[in-house]
Design a protein around this motif. Structure first.
Motif, PDB file in Angstrom:
ATOM      1  N   MET A   1       0.831  -1.053  -0.041  1.00 24.92           N
ATOM      2  CA  MET A   1      -0.156   0.064  -0.009  1.00 24.92           C
ATOM      3  C   MET A   1       0.842   1.443  -0.155  1.00 24.92           C
ATOM      4  N   PHE A   2       1.816   1.576   0.834  1.00 25.14           N
ATOM      5  CA  PHE A   2       2.658   2.646   0.917  1.00 25.14           C
ATOM      6  C   PHE A   2       4.154   2.294   0.432  1.00 25.14           C
ATOM      7  N   GLU A   3       4.348   0.768   0.331  1.00 27.06           N
ATOM      8  CA  GLU A   3       6.001   0.528  -0.073  1.00 27.06           C
ATOM      9  C   GLU A   3       6.422   1.289  -0.973  1.00 27.06           C
ATOM     10  N   ASP A   4       7.804   2.069  -1.131  1.00 29.22           N
ATOM     11  CA  ASP A   4       8.416   2.876  -1.743  1.00 29.22           C
ATOM     12  C   ASP A   4       8.167   4.099  -1.598  1.00 29.22           C
ATOM     13  N   CYS A   5       7.244   4.881  -0.965  1.00 27.04           N
ATOM     14  CA  CYS A   5       6.491   6.133  -0.831  1.00 27.04           C
ATOM     15  C   CYS A   5       7.586   6.861   0.024  1.00 27.04           C
ATOM     16  N   ALA A   6       7.765   8.202  -0.451  1.00 25.30           N
ATOM     17  CA  ALA A   6       8.547   8.921   0.478  1.00 25.30           C
ATOM     18  C   ALA A   6       7.783   9.485   1.758  1.00 25.30           C
ATOM     19  N   VAL A   7       8.596   9.744   2.840  1.00 25.98           N
ATOM     20  CA  VAL A   7       7.939   9.993   4.145  1.00 25.98           C
ATOM     21  C   VAL A   7       8.775  11.317   4.769  1.00 25.98           C
ATOM     22  N   ARG A   8       7.940  11.932   5.392  1.00 30.32           N
ATOM     23  CA  ARG A   8       8.696  13.011   6.298  1.00 30.32           C
ATOM     24  C   ARG A   8       8.341  12.885   7.709  1.00 30.32           C
ATOM     25  N   LEU A   9       9.269  12.641   8.529  1.00 28.66           N
ATOM     26  CA  LEU A   9       9.057  12.194   9.982  1.00 28.66           C
ATOM     27  C   LEU A   9       9.226  13.399  10.793  1.00 28.66           C
ATOM     28  N   GLN A  10       8.263  13.898  11.600  1.00 30.22           N
ATOM     29  CA  GLN A  10       8.700  15.090  12.499  1.00 30.22           C
ATOM     30  C   GLN A  10       8.221  14.952  13.734  1.00 30.22           C
ATOM     31  N   MET A  11       8.948  15.043  14.782  1.00 31.93           N
ATOM     32  CA  MET A  11       8.431  15.031  16.106  1.00 31.93           C
ATOM     33  C   MET A  11       7.616  16.280  16.567  1.00 31.93           C
ATOM     34  N   ILE A  12       6.646  15.730  17.291  1.00 29.57           N
ATOM     35  CA  ILE A  12       5.399  16.875  17.530  1.00 29.57           C
ATOM     36  C   ILE A  12       5.481  17.016  19.042  1.00 29.57           C
ATOM     37  N   LYS A  13       5.849  15.911  19.783  1.00 25.93           N
ATOM     38  CA  LYS A  13       5.671  15.961  21.277  1.00 25.93           C
ATOM     39  C   LYS A  13       6.699  15.073  22.000  1.00 25.93           C
ATOM     40  N   MET A  14       7.298  15.636  22.942  1.00 26.43           N
ATOM     41  CA  MET A  14       8.255  14.975  23.881  1.00 26.43           C
ATOM     42  C   MET A  14       7.464  14.146  24.939  1.00 26.43           C
ATOM     43  N   ILE A  15       7.705  13.061  25.286  1.00 24.74           N
ATOM     44  CA  ILE A  15       6.756  12.300  26.299  1.00 24.74           C
ATOM     45  C   ILE A  15       7.560  12.655  27.709  1.00 24.74           C
ATOM     46  N   ARG A  16       8.923  12.357  27.762  1.00 23.87           N
ATOM     47  CA  ARG A  16       9.921  12.671  28.880  1.00 23.87           C
ATOM     48  C   ARG A  16      10.041  14.212  29.275  1.00 23.87           C
ATOM     49  N   LYS A  17       9.872  14.474  30.365  1.00 18.53           N
ATOM     50  CA  LYS A  17       9.947  15.864  30.824  1.00 18.53           C
ATOM     51  C   LYS A  17      11.535  16.443  30.710  1.00 18.53           C
ATOM     52  N   ASP A  18      12.549  15.474  30.793  1.00 18.51           N
ATOM     53  CA  ASP A  18      13.838  16.171  30.356  1.00 18.51           C
ATOM     54  C   ASP A  18      14.379  15.378  29.196  1.00 18.51           C
ATOM     55  N   GLY A  19      13.505  15.191  28.313  1.00 16.83           N
ATOM     56  CA  GLY A  19      14.032  14.788  27.034  1.00 16.83           C
ATOM     57  C   GLY A  19      14.122  16.040  26.180  1.00 16.83           C
ATOM     58  N   THR A  20      14.758  15.937  24.759  1.00 20.02           N
ATOM     59  CA  THR A  20      15.223  16.656  23.981  1.00 20.02           C
ATOM     60  C   THR A  20      14.331  16.917  22.821  1.00 20.02           C
ATOM     61  N   PHE A  21      13.429  18.001  22.619  1.00 21.97           N
ATOM     62  CA  PHE A  21      12.466  18.165  21.432  1.00 21.97           C
ATOM     63  C   PHE A  21      13.408  18.269  20.309  1.00 21.97           C
ATOM     64  N   ASP A  22      13.033  17.529  19.180  1.00 16.27           N
ATOM     65  CA  ASP A  22      13.739  17.938  17.993  1.00 16.27           C
ATOM     66  C   ASP A  22      12.702  17.913  16.787  1.00 16.27           C
ATOM     67  N   GLY A  23      12.586  19.182  16.493  1.00 15.91           N
ATOM     68  CA  GLY A  23      11.466  19.467  15.277  1.00 15.91           C
ATOM     69  C   GLY A  23      11.976  19.387  13.989  1.00 15.91           C
ATOM     70  N   VAL A  24      13.025  18.826  13.885  1.00 16.61           N
ATOM     71  CA  VAL A  24      13.767  18.711  12.404  1.00 16.61           C
ATOM     72  C   VAL A  24      12.641  17.765  11.778  1.00 16.61           C
ATOM     73  N   VAL A  25      12.481  17.905  10.322  1.00 16.03           N
ATOM     74  CA  VAL A  25      11.972  17.140   9.523  1.00 16.03           C
ATOM     75  C   VAL A  25      12.986  15.927   8.895  1.00 16.03           C
ATOM     76  N   HIS A  26      12.688  14.745   9.100  1.00 15.80           N
ATOM     77  CA  HIS A  26      13.661  13.735   8.600  1.00 15.80           C
ATOM     78  C   HIS A  26      13.014  12.944   7.606  1.00 15.80           C
ATOM     79  N   PRO A  27      13.589  13.003   6.303  1.00 21.27           N
ATOM     80  CA  PRO A  27      13.084  12.164   5.145  1.00 21.27           C
ATOM     81  C   PRO A  27      13.528  10.947   5.240  1.00 21.27           C
ATOM     82  N   CYS A  28      12.490   9.978   5.016  1.00 17.98           N
ATOM     83  CA  CYS A  28      12.488   8.529   4.916  1.00 17.98           C
ATOM     84  C   CYS A  28      11.970   7.880   3.822  1.00 17.98           C
ATOM     85  N   LYS A  29      11.619   6.782   3.492  1.00 19.11           N
ATOM     86  CA  LYS A  29      11.332   5.969   2.653  1.00 19.11           C
ATOM     87  C   LYS A  29      10.461   4.618   3.422  1.00 19.11           C
ATOM     88  N   VAL A  30       9.432   4.173   2.808  1.00 15.13           N
ATOM     89  CA  VAL A  30       8.649   2.989   3.463  1.00 15.13           C
ATOM     90  C   VAL A  30       8.977   2.038   2.732  1.00 15.13           C
TER      91      VAL A  30
END
Length: 101
Positions: free
Chosen positions: A1-30
């Motif tokens: 269904m989605f195989e070989d499609c381009a993907v943009r992965l972006q963090m929208i929320k950090m679960i841990r209080k002491d974690g580091t939020f990264d709002g960078v858009v990461h390109p990937c492929k399914v």
């Protein structure tokens, strides 16, 4: 269904209080989509695996022939394989279509 499609992965929320939020858009492929378990197997581009947090919520935008499919979820695993840097993304808030281009 989605195989070989381009993907943009972006963090929208950090679960841990002491974690580091990264709002960078990461390109990937399914490389595989398991609809029963709602896992998407992604091949990371230039981004190194430690940059993907296991403690964050990500928005996953998939560019398909019909338009864009968007979902959110978490990263369950990240590892190296023969194919390259693999990310196992678990869909938690289902797909909706974004027809805006």
């Amino acid at each position: 269904m989605f195989e070989d499609c381009a993907v943009r992965l972006q963090m929208i929320k950090m679960i841990r209080k002491d974690g580091t939020f990264d709002g960078v858009v990461h390109p990937c492929k399914v490389i595989r989509y398991n609809s029963e378990e709602e896992y998407i197997y992604l091949l990371s581009g230039k981004t190194e695996l430690p940059a993907y947090s296991l403690d964050g919520v990500y928005e996953c935008t998939i560019d398909t022939k019909e338009g864009r499919a968007v979902c959110s979820g978490t990263i369950r695993e990240r590892y190296w394989s023969k194919m390259g840097k693999v990310i196992v993304f678990r869909v938690e808030n289902g797909f909706y279509k974004n027809n805006l281009k």
